[in-house]
Design a protein around this motif. Structure first.
Motif, PDB file in Angstrom:
ATOM      1  N   MET A   2       0.851  -1.200   0.000  1.00 47.89           N
ATOM      2  CA  MET A   2       0.000   0.000   0.000  1.00 47.89           C
ATOM      3  C   MET A   2       0.882   1.244   0.000  1.00 47.89           C
ATOM      4  O   MET A   2       1.813   1.362   0.777  1.00 47.89           O
TER       5      MET A   2
ATOM      6  N   VAL B 108       2.283   4.750   0.804  1.00 46.87           N
ATOM      7  CA  VAL B 108       2.235   5.549   2.019  1.00 46.87           C
ATOM      8  C   VAL B 108       2.483   7.017   1.744  1.00 46.87           C
ATOM      9  O   VAL B 108       1.917   7.886   2.373  1.00 46.87           O
TER      10      VAL B 108
ATOM     11  N   LEU C 173      -5.990   7.481   9.372  1.00 48.84           N
ATOM     12  CA  LEU C 173      -5.621   6.150   8.878  1.00 48.84           C
ATOM     13  C   LEU C 173      -4.361   5.702   9.595  1.00 48.84           C
ATOM     14  O   LEU C 173      -3.420   6.494   9.767  1.00 48.84           O
TER      15      LEU C 173
ATOM     16  N   GLY D 248      -2.586   1.185   7.459  1.00 46.24           N
ATOM     17  CA  GLY D 248      -3.365   0.457   6.471  1.00 46.24           C
ATOM     18  C   GLY D 248      -4.238  -0.617   7.073  1.00 46.24           C
ATOM     19  O   GLY D 248      -4.872  -1.395   6.353  1.00 46.24           O
ATOM     20  N   GLN D 249      -4.313  -0.651   8.403  1.00 43.38           N
ATOM     21  CA  GLN D 249      -5.093  -1.670   9.108  1.00 43.38           C
ATOM     22  C   GLN D 249      -6.441  -1.150   9.583  1.00 43.38           C
ATOM     23  O   GLN D 249      -7.423  -1.906   9.626  1.00 43.38           O
TER      24      GLN D 249
ATOM     25  N   GLN E  39      -7.387   1.629   1.112  1.00 45.31           N
ATOM     26  CA  GLN E  39      -6.417   2.035   0.093  1.00 45.31           C
ATOM     27  C   GLN E  39      -6.912   3.247  -0.688  1.00 45.31           C
ATOM     28  O   GLN E  39      -6.110   4.091  -1.112  1.00 45.31           O
TER      29      GLN E  39
ATOM     30  N   LEU F 207      -6.413   6.341   1.512  1.00 48.43           N
ATOM     31  CA  LEU F 207      -5.011   6.741   1.514  1.00 48.43           C
ATOM     32  C   LEU F 207      -4.637   7.416   0.201  1.00 48.43           C
ATOM     33  O   LEU F 207      -3.889   8.401   0.190  1.00 48.43           O
TER      34      LEU F 207
END
Length: 396
Positions: A1, A3, A130, A133-134, A170, A173
């Motif tokens: 993912m 960042v 966020l 990513g969890q 995702q 983000l």
């Protein structure tokens, strides 16, 4: 993912995000419930965390958040904060210094220019956190004591945040990274849209775990509004809509009236005298007569200032930062979570039912007998609102 933001993410293309399966949602109602969960997520962060918020002001709430961000950065977590240049004016310099000294990267969206300029109206109204990513948190809260004061947990504005886990993160983000890159280049104004508009994705056949990011980038991109209008036009059973600033676009008002006249249960959850902007409330009340005549039921929430922005149409939910008012859609960056997940839909329906029970219903007969000074304020601020929108030539 991904960042970090990059120039590749900062182009003029405005994507329409798809529906994504396999997500988990938890509705968190009011600051005393969602802020401790958000702080706990930051305490558990290991790799990165990003925040995008409009209101960030000194106080107990901001102090707790800054401490959590500083602690995360000092243990090696990469922390990026994107705050609105106007909304964070009341965040003290020592708090900002503490963040930067710990290694937190802080950027401001569209800081105010000293002279009168239309650019000052553009604001980043999105609210999201966020982590790794969890997990993510999407809603309409600000980082102020009005939303959560640990020393006075019973006194807070009424708001919701949704905890999200799954592939949908995702897209959130990506949305953050695009704006992060644009702010780094000090590029606020969007390029003109192409001559076509990408369609809103249809509702998924399987509702469980489904979610979608709908957003707006001022008048350049109004995916969140087009999605709402599409759902209102196809409503069959119910439309429940909550907003603190009831200045809906003409298209939204007409869609609500059409739905009510076709037998759909349309109920609005709006602010009472507990509001931070009384003139906006009076300006919006000028629409009450026509809405009540169409059979729409209007409730004004009594216990506190109702700040949440949430829509339930049949078994579709949209909630987040967007008030669906013409001013926000003209100037602001907004972002909403849409979902058909049965668990989230039921949680939202339960929240609405509880709030309707705590509200005063505005009935047509009583509304016709309202005092003259109320009518005067509605006329005065309604005309002012119309004057401002005509000045900026805004029509949806």
């Amino acid at each position: 993912m991904r960042v970090s933001g990059s120039p590749a993410l900062a182009g003029p293309v405005c994507p329409v995000f798809p529906w994504r399966p396999g997500n988990q949602f938890r509705l968190l109602v009011d600051g005393p419930q969602f802020f401790p969960v958000m702080l706990a997520a930051l305490d558990q962060a290991r790799d990165w965390a990003v925040l995008e918020f409009y209101l960030v002001e000194d106080g107990q709430c901001a102090g707790r958040l800054v401490s959590a961000l500083v602690a995360a950065a000092r243990r090696g977590v990469r922390v990026r904060c994107l705050f609105d240049g106007f909304g964070c004016l009341k965040l003290a310099g020592d708090q900002r210094m503490a963040l930067m000294e710990a290694g937190v990267v802080l950027r401001l969206y569209n800081p105010l220019v000293s002279r009168w300029h239309r650019q000052n109206f553009h604001r980043d109204h999105r609210k999201l956190l966020l982590v790794d990513g969890q997990c993510g948190f999407i809603g309409g809260a600000g980082i102020t004591d009005e939303f959560w004061n640990p020393q006075q947990p019973g006194l807070c504005w009424h708001e919701v945040m949704v905890e999200v886990r799954g592939p949908l993160l995702q897209d959130w983000l990506l949305l953050f990274d695009r704006q992060w890159a644009r702010v780094a280049r000090r590029y606020i104004w969007q390029l003109p849209l192409p001559g076509y508009v990408l369609p809103v994705p249809p509702l998924p056949a399987e509702p469980g775990g489904m979610g979608r990011l709908a957003y707006s980038a001022a008048r350049q991109h109004l995916d969140v509004l087009r999605s709402l209008l599409q759902r209102l036009a196809r409503a069959r059973r119910r439309i429940w809509l909550a907003t603190p600033y009831f200045l809906p676009t003409g298209k939204v008002r007409r869609a609500l009236v059409r739905a009510a006249r076709h037998g759909v249960e349309v109920q609005l959850l709006l602010t009472s005298q507990n509001t931070d902007h009384p003139p906006v409330r009076y300006a919006g009340q000028r629409y009450y007569t026509g809405l009540l005549q169409a059979g729409i039921r209007i409730y004004e929430y009594q216990p506190a200032f109702l700040h949440l922005k949430m829509v339930l149409v049949d078994d579709w939910v949209s909630l987040g930062s967007c008030n669906f008012d013409h001013w926000n859609l003209l100037w602001n960056l907004e972002a909403n979570l849409e979902s058909t997940d049965p668990g989230l839909v039921q949680a939202v329906a339960t929240s609405f039912a509880r709030d309707f029970a705590l509200s005063h219903e505005v009935r047509r007969a009583d509304w016709q007998c309202r005092p003259w000074w109320t009518r005067f304020y509605q006329f005065l601020f309604g005309r002012l609102d119309r004057l401002l929108m005509n000045l900026f030539n805004q029509r949806h």
